[in-house]
Design an enzyme around this catalytic site. Sequence first.
Site, short mmCIF file in Angstrom:
data_model
loop_
_atom_site.label_atom_id
_atom_site.label_comp_id
_atom_site.label_asym_id
_atom_site.label_seq_id
_atom_site.Cartn_x
_atom_site.Cartn_y
_atom_site.Cartn_z
N VAL A 25 24.12 84.88 16.76
CA VAL A 25 24.81 85.71 17.75
C VAL A 25 25.75 84.84 18.57
O VAL A 25 25.40 83.72 18.96
CB VAL A 25 23.80 86.41 18.69
N LYS A 26 26.92 85.36 18.81
CA LYS A 26 27.87 84.72 19.73
C LYS A 26 27.93 85.54 21.01
O LYS A 26 28.14 86.75 20.97
CB LYS A 26 29.27 84.66 19.08
#
Length: 302
Positions: free
Chosen positions: A201-202
């Site tokens: 996840v960013k």
Amino acid sequence: MPEADKEGERYSVDQPQQTPGFFLKGTHQLDWGMKNRMARVFDPVSGRTVMLAIDHGYFQGPTTGLERIDLSIVPLLPNCDALFCTRGILRSVIPAECQKPMVLRASGGPSILREELSDEQIAMDMDDAMRLNAAGVGIQVFIGGEHETRSVHNMTKLVDAGLRVGIPVMGITAVGKAMVRDAKYFRLACRIIAELGAQYVKTYYVEEGFETVTASCPVPIVMAGGKKLPELDALTMAYNAVQQGAAGVDMGRNIFQSEAPQAMIAAVGAVVHKNMKPKDAFDLFKTLKAKSEAANGMRAAE
């Protein structure tokens, strides 16, 4: 429809999630090919990554610092762990002999001329990601946005396609203009993205409670660089993020819009991989910047 429970409080931020047999949390049970691609993006020694994000043109066009990617970005490739770009830029500009892993932007739709940016669709086929030897793909997820459900389904379709061929998906928390950027929102968004299958996840850094965001997300989180900050501030943000559980950064504007991009990406790398303190990293930045300016001055005099 069950009632929503109260948000939890027991994050145990002092107890890292166990990763038997592999160095990245939440990935030890993935297929060999997907783990191999993750190990190309994330350094197996530090467990972290410095991704260079240059995908801004997919909705902003030739933004500052990305007018000529062949001149501004290609020289930076040796200093990053992975490049986050679009397939158009990869094919047209990035040298094929480059050995750095490529993570490709896989969503798109509205441009900056539109008020509502959440109306995105999947913008590339996973078969093309395979043709391009991608180490991963990234897709926006608009939790709380007008087109939330579609963006979630876009991601899950991409996750299914990635699982078939061994290409990991990076889910990106896209924050709408009306959203509050706080730990509560990012805990919700990151957890949903991870629960529905993204391999990492960013997301954005927040000063209060970021360690609860990383602790409650069962897969690696990379910190988005966001808007351009003064170099010391950007290095401090990166340092705080990795100290509070992020598995690296995906920085763009804070590198390629810097007065000395080469020096800045080296300083970011020292913070992320060597735990260098922000002030020391800023001193490194200034030293490398001065050396580069001196070298350019000598070339100009010849």
